[in-house]
Motif scaffolding. Structure first.
Motif, PDB file in Angstrom:
ATOM      1  N   LEU A 135       0.840  -1.195   0.000  1.00 55.90           N
ATOM      2  CA  LEU A 135       0.000   0.000   0.000  1.00 55.90           C
ATOM      3  C   LEU A 135       0.875   1.246   0.000  1.00 55.90           C
ATOM      4  N   PRO A 136       0.373   2.328  -0.607  1.00 57.65           N
ATOM      5  CA  PRO A 136       1.171   3.562  -0.598  1.00 57.65           C
ATOM      6  C   PRO A 136       1.280   4.131   0.816  1.00 57.65           C
ATOM      7  N   GLN A 137       2.324   4.897   1.036  1.00 61.59           N
ATOM      8  CA  GLN A 137       2.476   5.534   2.345  1.00 61.59           C
ATOM      9  C   GLN A 137       2.283   7.029   2.197  1.00 61.59           C
ATOM     10  N   GLY A 138       1.327   7.545   2.932  1.00 59.36           N
ATOM     11  CA  GLY A 138       1.061   8.980   2.857  1.00 59.36           C
ATOM     12  C   GLY A 138       1.150   9.586   4.238  1.00 59.36           C
ATOM     13  N   ASN A 139       0.539  10.736   4.408  1.00 61.86           N
ATOM     14  CA  ASN A 139       0.610  11.430   5.695  1.00 61.86           C
ATOM     15  C   ASN A 139      -0.625  11.224   6.563  1.00 61.86           C
ATOM     16  N   ASP A 140      -1.541  10.351   6.087  1.00 59.57           N
ATOM     17  CA  ASP A 140      -2.788  10.107   6.830  1.00 59.57           C
ATOM     18  C   ASP A 140      -3.510  11.408   7.146  1.00 59.57           C
ATOM     19  N   ASP A 141      -3.585  12.272   6.146  1.00 57.70           N
ATOM     20  CA  ASP A 141      -4.234  13.568   6.390  1.00 57.70           C
ATOM     21  C   ASP A 141      -5.118  14.031   5.219  1.00 57.70           C
ATOM     22  N   THR A 142      -5.422  13.104   4.296  1.00 56.42           N
ATOM     23  CA  THR A 142      -6.270  13.480   3.154  1.00 56.42           C
ATOM     24  C   THR A 142      -7.671  12.918   3.351  1.00 56.42           C
ATOM     25  N   PHE A 143      -8.663  13.739   3.038  1.00 55.03           N
ATOM     26  CA  PHE A 143     -10.027  13.191   3.022  1.00 55.03           C
ATOM     27  C   PHE A 143     -10.680  13.503   1.687  1.00 55.03           C
ATOM     28  N   VAL A 144     -11.713  12.726   1.371  1.00 55.11           N
ATOM     29  CA  VAL A 144     -12.543  13.019   0.204  1.00 55.11           C
ATOM     30  C   VAL A 144     -13.985  12.707   0.585  1.00 55.11           C
ATOM     31  N   ILE A 145     -14.902  13.513   0.042  1.00 59.53           N
ATOM     32  CA  ILE A 145     -16.325  13.227   0.206  1.00 59.53           C
ATOM     33  C   ILE A 145     -16.929  13.173  -1.185  1.00 59.53           C
ATOM     34  N   GLN A 146     -17.541  12.032  -1.495  1.00 56.74           N
ATOM     35  CA  GLN A 146     -18.163  11.873  -2.809  1.00 56.74           C
ATOM     36  C   GLN A 146     -19.688  11.811  -2.667  1.00 56.74           C
ATOM     37  N   GLU A 147     -20.363  12.551  -3.518  1.00 55.57           N
ATOM     38  CA  GLU A 147     -21.833  12.475  -3.559  1.00 55.57           C
ATOM     39  C   GLU A 147     -22.179  11.339  -4.502  1.00 55.57           C
ATOM     40  N   HIS A 148     -22.835  10.333  -3.958  1.00 54.80           N
ATOM     41  CA  HIS A 148     -23.020   9.098  -4.701  1.00 54.80           C
ATOM     42  C   HIS A 148     -24.503   8.874  -4.986  1.00 54.80           C
ATOM     43  N   HIS A 149     -24.874   9.093  -6.251  1.00 57.96           N
ATOM     44  CA  HIS A 149     -26.274   8.915  -6.662  1.00 57.96           C
ATOM     45  C   HIS A 149     -26.523   7.447  -6.996  1.00 57.96           C
ATOM     46  N   ALA A 150     -26.436   6.629  -5.968  1.00 61.62           N
ATOM     47  CA  ALA A 150     -26.736   5.207  -6.124  1.00 61.62           C
ATOM     48  C   ALA A 150     -28.246   5.034  -5.951  1.00 61.62           C
ATOM     49  N   ARG A 151     -28.709   3.796  -5.752  1.00 64.95           N
ATOM     50  CA  ARG A 151     -30.151   3.578  -5.578  1.00 64.95           C
ATOM     51  C   ARG A 151     -30.705   4.556  -4.545  1.00 64.95           C
ATOM     52  N   ARG A 152     -29.952   4.767  -3.457  1.00 58.14           N
ATOM     53  CA  ARG A 152     -30.291   5.807  -2.485  1.00 58.14           C
ATOM     54  C   ARG A 152     -29.124   6.782  -2.436  1.00 58.14           C
ATOM     55  N   LEU A 153     -29.434   8.056  -2.584  1.00 55.37           N
ATOM     56  CA  LEU A 153     -28.369   9.071  -2.529  1.00 55.37           C
ATOM     57  C   LEU A 153     -27.675   9.034  -1.167  1.00 55.37           C
ATOM     58  N   HIS A 154     -26.355   9.118  -1.166  1.00 55.48           N
ATOM     59  CA  HIS A 154     -25.610   9.259   0.089  1.00 55.48           C
ATOM     60  C   HIS A 154     -24.289   9.946  -0.217  1.00 55.48           C
ATOM     61  N   TRP A 155     -23.608  10.345   0.844  1.00 58.42           N
ATOM     62  CA  TRP A 155     -22.294  10.945   0.692  1.00 58.42           C
ATOM     63  C   TRP A 155     -21.279  10.002   1.317  1.00 58.42           C
TER      64      TRP A 155
END
Ligand code: MN
Length: 455
Positions: free
Chosen positions: A27-47
């Protein structure tokens, strides 16, 4: 060491999904400080909220997104770890594949870690949209909750109000010509008044009495996902259109909210649409105190437009609006003062229901007194034609002004037999008169006749 991404890979076929599926390996090694939030229009919308941790993105699916209100915790379902490469992913996951639907990058940035244990994760988001201290805590199994530990992002921030009732018009006339430019004109749709609260990708529909009728109108369920993370409280009407594309109140009655969730067939036969014409709240802000024209501008900027929902037009010209409402077979128009605030639950003179009326000349052929005999309960009127006086109907409104004087005039014209050429279907204490008194009546779209005066 167990492979952290085996669950992720097991759910996906790289030949069928555009999602990144990295090969097994270190696995890559990073700084454990990145986040992402994705809006996911699946059967039920969620983030999907994902935090970089030890070479993967630890993930939660949050159906309503991160709360802005520290008083309201949101469910966060712990899901499988995602590869770091997912932090830049957006695209369309094909229907039928795991998580099928559109995935949109909602926000990404850095986070500060305050605590990480198996049951509790405290972070501070430093994103463009996600900001502030949050704690994720496990409640049971995969079910976690997310709680905002900071106050709302802005001191004036307000939650969407609940229990508001719509503002109502008074019946009235068009404003005088010199004042007409200070008003806007909307159709009187004759539909079912409804407020729609959209929040966390969900739409909640309440009727004029504040009852939740969301289940009765599944057509509107898509309005929540369509607005995504936008927050708004809309005022408008539910309407059903006939084959000619005109609103039909009788059709709408076949979709009564009292019946709860309708059968699929009823929805197919009588589909209902929502027309929004006002905005009471947007993005944490109460808009009821703003003038009508500012609220309309915000409403039009919100992007409410879909197959089953739209913004109702607001017109500048009174005559143009009345003509449009006649063409649509509607009751009339609602004139709204441009500078007026929204007054929830109040019948306000700032909104006027102006009926479409046709006026015509009639001759009085009879009348019905009220209980006292001193006033007129109904005038029986007709139109003269070749054979005599043709009955046009009873006139029951607009008579108050003429009162006792009218009774005196009618008594002087008394006769024993009906002057009408056709049958008059009125029972009771009918008095016939010689057909010499002429006047003007107005008829509304629903057929009600009202007295306008002698001519
Ligand atoms: Mn998801």
């Amino acid at each position: 060491m167990t492979d952290k991404l085996s669950t992720y890979r097991g759910k996906r076929d790289p030949s069928r999904t555009p999602e990144p599926v990295p090969a097994d390996g270190p696995l890559p090694q990073g700084n454990d400080d990145t986040f992402v939030i994705q809006e996911h229009h699946a059967r039920r919308l969620h983030w999907d909220v994902r935090l970089e941790r030890d070479g993967v993105l630890v993930s939660w699916a949050v159906p309503k997104g991160l709360p802005l209100d520290p008083k309201t915790n949101h469910l966060a379902v712990h899901t499988e770890d995602h590869p770091i490469e997912y932090a830049t992913f957006s695209g369309e996951i094909p229907k039928g594949e795991y998580g099928g639907g559109k995935m949109v990058l909602w926000d990404r940035g850095h986070y500060e870690l305050e605590k990480w244990s198996d049951r509790e994760v405290k972070v501070v988001f430093h994103g463009a949209r996600a900001q502030g201290r949050y704690v994720f805590f496990q409640t049971r199994g995969r079910d976690w909750m997310v709680h905002r530990m900071d106050p709302p992002p802005d001191p004036d921030w307000r939650p969407v109000p609940v229990g508001l009732r719509p503002m109502l018009p008074v019946r009235g006339e068009l404003p005088p010509p010199g004042e007409r430019k200070s008003w806007a004109y909307e159709m009187a749709w004759g539909g079912l008044r409804a407020l729609v609260a959209v929040e966390g990708g969900r739409a909640r529909v309440t009727d004029a009495r504040g009852e939740d009728v969301s289940a009765a109108y599944p057509e509107l369920h898509g309005l929540g996902p369509a607005l995504g993370s936008r927050v708004a409280l809309l005022d408008g009407e539910l309407i059903a259109l006939d084959r000619g594309g005109r609103p039909d109140p009788r059709l709408l009655r076949r979709r009564s909210p009292r019946d709860g969730a309708p059968e699929r067939r009823a929805v197919a036969e009588v589909p209902v649409s929502y027309l929004a014409y006002d905005l009471l709240h947007v993005a944490g802000r109460d808009t009821t105190g703003l003038p009508y024209e500012d609220r309309r501008e915000l409403l039009e900027g919100l992007g409410v437009g879909g197959e089953r929902w739209d913004v109702a037009p607001s017109l500048g010209g009174a005559e143009e609006a009345l003509a449009a409402s006649r063409d649509l077979g509607l009751e009339g128009v609602v004139a709204k003062r441009l500078d007026s605030p929204y007054e929830p639950g109040r019948r306000s003179p700032h909104w006027r229901l102006v009926e479409n009326r046709e006026t015509r000349q009639v001759v009085i052929g009879g009348w019905v007194p009220d209980g006292s005999g001193e006033r007129v309960r109904a005038l029986l009127v007709g139109s003269p034609d070749e054979g005599g006086l043709r009955y046009a109907g009873p006139v029951r409104s607009g008579l108050a002004a003429d009162g006792p004087e009218l009774v005196r005039r009618l008594r002087r014209l008394s006769r024993k037999t009906s002057p009408f050429t056709d049958e008059v279907p009125v029972r009771g204490d009918v008095h016939w008169v010689r057909p010499t008194l002429a006047g003007e009546i107005a008829s509304t779209a629903n057929g009600t006749l009202s007295w306008r005066g002698f001519t």
